[in-house]
Design a protein around this motif. Structure first.
Motif, PDB file in Angstrom:
ATOM      1  N   GLU A 209     -43.029 -12.694  25.463  1.00 48.12           N
ATOM      2  CA  GLU A 209     -41.688 -12.406  24.949  1.00 48.12           C
ATOM      3  C   GLU A 209     -41.406 -10.910  24.944  1.00 48.12           C
ATOM      4  O   GLU A 209     -40.285 -10.476  25.203  1.00 48.12           O
ATOM      5  N   SER A 210     -42.424 -10.123  24.656  1.00 41.79           N
ATOM      6  CA  SER A 210     -42.233  -8.673  24.599  1.00 41.79           C
ATOM      7  C   SER A 210     -41.983  -8.076  25.985  1.00 41.79           C
ATOM      8  O   SER A 210     -41.556  -6.930  26.097  1.00 41.79           O
ATOM      9  N   MET A 211     -42.256  -8.880  27.034  1.00 43.47           N
ATOM     10  CA  MET A 211     -42.060  -8.409  28.406  1.00 43.47           C
ATOM     11  C   MET A 211     -40.938  -9.182  29.094  1.00 43.47           C
ATOM     12  O   MET A 211     -40.903  -9.290  30.318  1.00 43.47           O
ATOM     13  N   ASP A 212     -40.035  -9.777  28.304  1.00 44.14           N
ATOM     14  CA  ASP A 212     -38.864 -10.498  28.823  1.00 44.14           C
ATOM     15  C   ASP A 212     -39.225 -11.775  29.561  1.00 44.14           C
ATOM     16  O   ASP A 212     -38.425 -12.286  30.359  1.00 44.14           O
ATOM     17  N   LEU A 213     -40.399 -12.304  29.309  1.00 44.81           N
ATOM     18  CA  LEU A 213     -40.808 -13.581  29.868  1.00 44.81           C
ATOM     19  C   LEU A 213     -40.785 -14.645  28.773  1.00 44.81           C
ATOM     20  O   LEU A 213     -40.903 -14.329  27.591  1.00 44.81           O
ATOM     21  N   SER A 214     -40.652 -15.892  29.166  1.00 46.17           N
ATOM     22  CA  SER A 214     -40.627 -16.987  28.203  1.00 46.17           C
ATOM     23  C   SER A 214     -41.664 -18.030  28.581  1.00 46.17           C
ATOM     24  O   SER A 214     -42.259 -17.990  29.666  1.00 46.17           O
ATOM     25  N   SER A 215     -41.854 -18.980  27.682  1.00 47.25           N
ATOM     26  CA  SER A 215     -42.899 -19.976  27.892  1.00 47.25           C
ATOM     27  C   SER A 215     -42.501 -21.307  27.278  1.00 47.25           C
ATOM     28  O   SER A 215     -41.593 -21.384  26.448  1.00 47.25           O
ATOM     29  N   CYS A 216     -43.206 -22.330  27.708  1.00 48.46           N
ATOM     30  CA  CYS A 216     -43.074 -23.647  27.094  1.00 48.46           C
ATOM     31  C   CYS A 216     -44.471 -24.226  26.976  1.00 48.46           C
ATOM     32  O   CYS A 216     -45.124 -24.515  27.986  1.00 48.46           O
ATOM     33  N   SER A 217     -44.953 -24.356  25.744  1.00 45.40           N
ATOM     34  CA  SER A 217     -46.269 -24.957  25.547  1.00 45.40           C
ATOM     35  C   SER A 217     -46.158 -26.461  25.762  1.00 45.40           C
ATOM     36  O   SER A 217     -45.215 -27.105  25.306  1.00 45.40           O
ATOM     37  N   ILE A 218     -47.109 -27.016  26.483  1.00 46.90           N
ATOM     38  CA  ILE A 218     -47.071 -28.417  26.886  1.00 46.90           C
ATOM     39  C   ILE A 218     -48.326 -29.110  26.368  1.00 46.90           C
ATOM     40  O   ILE A 218     -49.452 -28.709  26.690  1.00 46.90           O
ATOM     41  N   ASN A 219     -48.121 -30.137  25.575  1.00 47.39           N
ATOM     42  CA  ASN A 219     -49.241 -30.848  24.976  1.00 47.39           C
ATOM     43  C   ASN A 219     -50.136 -31.468  26.046  1.00 47.39           C
ATOM     44  O   ASN A 219     -49.651 -31.950  27.071  1.00 47.39           O
TER      45      ASN A 219
END
Length: 272
Positions: A209-219
């Motif tokens: 997030e601090s580098m303008d990237l996002s994520s989605c954690s997947i179970n």
């Protein structure tokens, strides 16, 4: 221990020196490895401060010196900074205040729509370096990040967990976090890979997030057939386990994010 005792560790110092000797010999060409330096510095400090009158301690100190003398290294002996316990108050203080950190935590949300834009590996590596600062039991760091940024490989791995059928095609980088059970020798620690990997994952996502990237954690589902497919795909060792998956990339500004209302404070905390 505060205050430090004159004599401690005699019950396991022999086993520790056994491990040191094996690692020192195996790492004869890699003495600049910071973890080997850490091992050396801690033992060197231990023997310089412990009461050497105990026969076990005296024997192991002599063995430690023999190991070093038989295979000397100058890779880090000239370094003044030692990898030993230090006073926190003497370290630089980070100027991130609570409000800024809380805003970052609120900013981080599971993103399922990404731009068709390559993610520089340097940024992923930076996030992993931050993740590796997370605490882990006995500093074993029993996990590794398996990263897929080749489009054809991403298409394959994105099918292995469940719940990716509506947005998996949008993921430019897919990560599988793998736990290493070879770091432990007792069944009581079998769950530790999940705790330590989860701690690292949260730091990793905040760093993104601090580098303008996002994520989605997947179970990752506990289903034997899928475990088998993932083991085969990643060529995992018998002692390795998939912990979770994660899609990462640059967020699509036109993609909506699910609003997730969090439970109020009084429902999630109790004192004493």
């Amino acid at each position: 221990m505060k205050p430090r005792r004159d004599l401690f560790g005699k019950e396991y110092i022999t086993e520790t020196i056994d491990s040191f000797e094996a690692i020192w010999n195996l790492g004869k060409d890699d003495k600049a490895n910071p973890q080997i330096k850490w091992f050396y510095d801690v033992l060197n400090e231990y023997f310089s401060t412990i009461n050497l009158s105990h026969p076990v301690i005296a024997t192991e100190e002599a063995r430690f010196k023999r190991i070093i003398n038989e295979m000397p290294s100058t890779a880090f002996k000239t370094q003044t900074a030692k990898s030993i316990p230090y006073h926190r108050a003497k370290q630089p203080v980070n100027n991130v205040n609570y409000a800024q950190f809380y805003d970052l935590c609120k900013q981080r949300r599971s993103v399922r729509w990404f731009l068709d834009k390559p993610v520089p590996r340097e940024l992923i590596d930076n996030a992993i370096l931050a993740a590796n600062q997370a605490p882990s039991a006995c500093n074993r760091q029993p996990f590794e990040f398996r990263i897929f940024d080749d489009p054809e490989m991403v298409k394959k791995v994105v099918q292995l967990p469940m719940g990716t059928s509506g947005y998996g095609h949008s993921i430019p980088v897919m990560i599988v976090l793998v736990g290493n059970l070879d770091a432990y020798f007792d069944e009581r620690d079998r769950h530790v890979i999940y705790i330590d990997a989860s701690l690292a994952s949260m730091s990793f996502m905040l760093a993104l997030e601090s580098m303008d990237l996002s994520s989605c954690s997947i179970n990752w589902p506990d289903i034997e057939a899928r475990e088998s497919k993932m083991h085969s795909f990643l060529n995992l060792k018998p002692y390795q386990r998939p912990i979770m998956c994660m899609g990462i990339g640059y967020p699509d500004p036109d993609g909506l994010i699910a609003y997730s209302e969090k439970r109020p404070l009084h429902q999630i905390r109790k004192y004493n």
